[in-house]
Design a protein around this motif. Structure first.
Motif, PDB file in Angstrom:
ATOM      1  N   SER A  59      42.506  46.565  43.886  1.00 56.63           N
ATOM      2  CA  SER A  59      41.247  46.129  43.289  1.00 56.63           C
ATOM      3  C   SER A  59      41.510  45.364  42.003  1.00 56.63           C
ATOM      4  O   SER A  59      42.289  45.819  41.144  1.00 56.63           O
ATOM      5  CB  SER A  59      40.340  47.336  43.001  1.00 56.63           C
ATOM      6  OG  SER A  59      39.132  46.938  42.382  1.00 56.63           O
ATOM      7  N   ALA A  60      40.880  44.195  41.876  1.00 57.40           N
ATOM      8  CA  ALA A  60      40.972  43.399  40.653  1.00 57.40           C
ATOM      9  C   ALA A  60      39.794  42.451  40.611  1.00 57.40           C
ATOM     10  O   ALA A  60      39.267  42.028  41.652  1.00 57.40           O
ATOM     11  CB  ALA A  60      42.287  42.623  40.607  1.00 57.40           C
ATOM     12  N   ASP A  61      39.360  42.098  39.416  1.00 57.69           N
ATOM     13  CA  ASP A  61      38.281  41.125  39.275  1.00 57.69           C
ATOM     14  C   ASP A  61      38.709  40.028  38.311  1.00 57.69           C
ATOM     15  O   ASP A  61      39.867  39.966  37.879  1.00 57.69           O
ATOM     16  CB  ASP A  61      36.974  41.798  38.843  1.00 57.69           C
ATOM     17  CG  ASP A  61      37.084  42.503  37.492  1.00 57.69           C
ATOM     18  OD1 ASP A  61      37.951  42.124  36.675  1.00 57.69           O
ATOM     19  OD2 ASP A  61      36.299  43.443  37.255  1.00 57.69           O
ATOM     20  N   GLU A  62      37.760  39.159  37.968  1.00 57.78           N
ATOM     21  CA  GLU A  62      38.096  37.970  37.185  1.00 57.78           C
ATOM     22  C   GLU A  62      38.575  38.298  35.781  1.00 57.78           C
ATOM     23  O   GLU A  62      39.205  37.454  35.121  1.00 57.78           O
ATOM     24  CB  GLU A  62      36.885  37.030  37.127  1.00 57.78           C
ATOM     25  CG  GLU A  62      35.838  37.334  36.065  1.00 57.78           C
ATOM     26  CD  GLU A  62      35.004  38.576  36.356  1.00 57.78           C
ATOM     27  OE1 GLU A  62      34.281  39.030  35.456  1.00 57.78           O
ATOM     28  OE2 GLU A  62      35.091  39.095  37.492  1.00 57.78           O
ATOM     29  N   THR A  63      38.326  39.516  35.307  1.00 56.70           N
ATOM     30  CA  THR A  63      38.744  39.873  33.953  1.00 56.70           C
ATOM     31  C   THR A  63      40.268  39.943  33.824  1.00 56.70           C
ATOM     32  O   THR A  63      40.794  39.929  32.706  1.00 56.70           O
ATOM     33  CB  THR A  63      38.129  41.217  33.527  1.00 56.70           C
ATOM     34  OG1 THR A  63      38.565  42.249  34.442  1.00 56.70           O
ATOM     35  CG2 THR A  63      36.616  41.145  33.528  1.00 56.70           C
ATOM     36  N   VAL A  64      40.976  40.017  34.955  1.00 52.45           N
ATOM     37  CA  VAL A  64      42.443  39.930  34.922  1.00 52.45           C
ATOM     38  C   VAL A  64      42.872  38.641  34.240  1.00 52.45           C
ATOM     39  O   VAL A  64      43.906  38.595  33.561  1.00 52.45           O
ATOM     40  CB  VAL A  64      43.009  39.994  36.358  1.00 52.45           C
ATOM     41  CG1 VAL A  64      44.495  39.644  36.374  1.00 52.45           C
ATOM     42  CG2 VAL A  64      42.790  41.366  36.961  1.00 52.45           C
ATOM     43  N   PHE A  65      42.064  37.599  34.390  1.00 57.88           N
ATOM     44  CA  PHE A  65      42.418  36.280  33.878  1.00 57.88           C
ATOM     45  C   PHE A  65      41.636  35.926  32.611  1.00 57.88           C
ATOM     46  O   PHE A  65      41.367  34.755  32.350  1.00 57.88           O
ATOM     47  CB  PHE A  65      42.165  35.231  34.963  1.00 57.88           C
ATOM     48  CG  PHE A  65      42.923  35.471  36.234  1.00 57.88           C
ATOM     49  CD1 PHE A  65      44.301  35.439  36.247  1.00 57.88           C
ATOM     50  CD2 PHE A  65      42.251  35.755  37.415  1.00 57.88           C
ATOM     51  CE1 PHE A  65      45.013  35.663  37.412  1.00 57.88           C
ATOM     52  CE2 PHE A  65      42.946  35.976  38.584  1.00 57.88           C
ATOM     53  CZ  PHE A  65      44.335  35.936  38.586  1.00 57.88           C
ATOM     54  N   THR A  66      41.285  36.917  31.837  1.00 58.59           N
ATOM     55  CA  THR A  66      40.582  36.656  30.579  1.00 58.59           C
ATOM     56  C   THR A  66      41.394  35.707  29.695  1.00 58.59           C
ATOM     57  O   THR A  66      42.594  35.918  29.494  1.00 58.59           O
ATOM     58  CB  THR A  66      40.323  37.975  29.833  1.00 58.59           C
ATOM     59  OG1 THR A  66      39.476  38.809  30.630  1.00 58.59           O
ATOM     60  CG2 THR A  66      39.651  37.710  28.497  1.00 58.59           C
ATOM     61  N   GLY A  67      40.737  34.669  29.203  1.00 54.15           N
ATOM     62  CA  GLY A  67      41.418  33.670  28.387  1.00 54.15           C
ATOM     63  C   GLY A  67      41.806  32.431  29.156  1.00 54.15           C
ATOM     64  O   GLY A  67      42.283  31.454  28.556  1.00 54.15           O
ATOM     65  N   THR A  68      41.598  32.444  30.478  1.00 51.70           N
ATOM     66  CA  THR A  68      41.963  31.276  31.270  1.00 51.70           C
ATOM     67  C   THR A  68      41.016  30.120  31.004  1.00 51.70           C
ATOM     68  O   THR A  68      39.851  30.308  30.636  1.00 51.70           O
ATOM     69  CB  THR A  68      41.929  31.604  32.781  1.00 51.70           C
ATOM     70  OG1 THR A  68      42.309  30.437  33.514  1.00 51.70           O
ATOM     71  CG2 THR A  68      40.538  32.008  33.216  1.00 51.70           C
ATOM     72  N   GLU A  69      41.518  28.907  31.183  1.00 52.69           N
ATOM     73  CA  GLU A  69      40.669  27.725  31.062  1.00 52.69           C
ATOM     74  C   GLU A  69      39.707  27.627  32.240  1.00 52.69           C
ATOM     75  O   GLU A  69      38.592  27.128  32.099  1.00 52.69           O
ATOM     76  CB  GLU A  69      41.545  26.471  30.972  1.00 52.69           C
ATOM     77  CG  GLU A  69      42.386  26.440  29.706  1.00 52.69           C
ATOM     78  CD  GLU A  69      43.317  25.249  29.672  1.00 52.69           C
ATOM     79  OE1 GLU A  69      43.543  24.637  30.739  1.00 52.69           O
ATOM     80  OE2 GLU A  69      43.840  24.936  28.584  1.00 52.69           O
TER      81      GLU A  69
END
Length: 456
Positions: A59-69
């Motif tokens: 399980s993973a959501d978009e917050t894994v990529f916090t800071g992405t452009e």
């Protein structure tokens, strides 16, 4: 973890990733973690095209990529790239992400383990036309071996899941790696890194396809499997001089291939997004562009037309790979029609040329010529002179006598063209004749060789 074994971690489990590499974990036994489990992926800020990733945990959501452009996925139904908003990330799905600085992302959840399935949701649509392209990903915290996924029978793979066996990985510099199993031995391109996204291609005969990945497909690193070569192959690479931008195409010869597009052995060309890369490919009479092009076993002379594209003018170099899969009596010659240059790739495996921007499908031709001896049509003496045509030109190979001439006759038996030939090179004759069938007669001091040809 081996089958039947147990690993107990009282604290946290972290599969580390940094600039030196990314850890790999294969679980066949039992894993007990008292704290949290995190899979890391180091993403350097050295690409404008983004990093291609897949989720390695349950399980993973978009917050894994916090800071992405930005975070993108490919919608095969549209078709096209769409920005991902919020919510859980899908399993076995490819995502593209780019950060403004060097970043290590961490996926925290239970590790993906066991069989993973995209169940009949990979699509090929005609309205709008997506040409069968779907963007998927390796769901494990370890590499997988695409040879193990496809198995030993490429056509059987197509029949079973409705995907072509070809694999496409777009690299961080925008170039594309293309691979087909069961063609060349121990090819490292078969290894799909942990969390790597990749393209698959739904076969033209089906509207949808499935992809199943299993624990048995997982490997650590390259994990070489010893195999014998199943096809003779010419790998031809092109590079812009003084730069690292390059591309490649492969020409295979395999006994059960056909003259038509073989779903099991051919791969269409996926072009680079990065205009810095020159592009090379082969193409057929229907103008299908190939990254990998497979012909039947080489038992007669063969010509292969090459296409070349560049958005930047300059000097470029072709380099031919290992030719040991071909019989020593087979000559492999690269023709540059613009400069009337013929390069024997067995004697010199590189050729440097200049090119302006644009697409050129008429400049380069590969010639595969056999040196087999056979009786000529007039039974004067055995001859190994080889005569064949390609488009509106006639080629004559294996001429050993400098005092050799060629004469061309139309269907009425009239001599319409004659000239002398040069010994020990591939001779190209361009008589500028009308389209049709002709008889070519090559004469030297001791023998005459004749061959019917068709000029376009």
């Amino acid at each position: 973890i081996d089958a039947g074994k147990t690993l107990t971690v009282n604290g946290d489990l972290r599969i580390h990733s940094d600039a030196n590499g990314t850890g790999s974990f294969i679980q066949n036994g039992t894993l007990n973690v008292g704290g949290t489990t995190t899979v890391e992926k180091y993403l350097p800020n050295n690409t404008i095209y983004g990093w291609t990733l897949s989720v390695p945990v349950a399980s993973a959501d978009e917050t894994v990529f916090t800071g992405t452009e930005a975070l993108y996925f490919y919608n095969s139904s549209t078709p096209g790239w769409e920005q991902y908003a919020t919510g859980n990330l899908s399993q076995m799905t490819g995502y593209v992400v780019r950060f403004p600085t060097n970043t290590t992302v961490g996926f925290t959840s239970a590790l993906n383990n066991g069989d993973m399935l995209r169940d009949n949701d990979l699509i090929r649509s005609t309205t709008p036309n997506n040409y069968g392209w779907n963007y998927v990903g390796n769901p494990y915290p370890s590499p997988i071996d695409w040879d193990l996924v496809v198995g030993s029978d490429n056509q059987g793979f197509i029949d079973g899941c409705h995907l072509n066996p070809s694999l496409y990985i777009r690299k961080s510099d925008g170039s594309v790696m293309t691979y087909i199993p069961n063609m060349t031995p121990n090819n490292p391109n078969r290894i799909i890194p942990a969390m790597q996204a990749f393209w698959v291609h739904v076969n033209i005969n089906y509207a949808s396809a499935s992809l199943e990945l299993k624990n048995a497909h997982r490997v650590h690193g390259a994990n070489d499997i010893l195999k014998s070569a199943n096809a003779a192959v010419l790998k031809l690479e092109v590079e812009r001089n003084g730069e690292s931008f390059k591309d490649e195409t492969n020409i295979f010869f395999k006994d059960d291939a056909t003259e038509l597009f073989d779903d099991a052995y051919d791969a269409v060309k996926m072009f680079s997004y990065n205009q810095q890369h020159p592009q090379i490919y082969s193409f057929d009479n229907s103008n299908t562009e190939f990254a990998n092009n497979t012909y039947p076993e080489l038992i007669a002379n063969r010509t292969v037309a090459l296409g070349f594209k560049t958005q930047i003018s300059g000097a470029f170099t072709f380099t031919a790979g290992d030719l040991s899969g071909f019989d020593n009596s087979t000559s492999i010659v690269l023709e540059d029609a613009n400069t009337n240059t013929f390069t024997d790739l067995r004697l010199q495996n590189t050729y440097t040329f200049n090119a302006s921007t644009g697409t050129d499908n008429s400049r380069f031709v590969l010639h595969f010529n056999l040196s087999a001896t056979e009786n000529n049509a007039e039974n004067i003496t055995p001859s190994n002179v080889s005569i064949y045509s390609f488009d509106n030109a006639i080629y004559i190979a294996n001429v050993s006598d400098e005092n050799t001439t060629v004469s061309i006759y139309n269907v009425l038996g009239q001599n319409v063209f004659s000239q002398g030939l040069i010994g020990n090179v591939l001779n190209k004759v361009t008589p500028n004749l009308a389209m049709g069938q002709y008889v070519v007669k090559v004469t030297d001091k001791t023998k005459i060789t004749t061959q019917k040809v068709y000029l376009k």
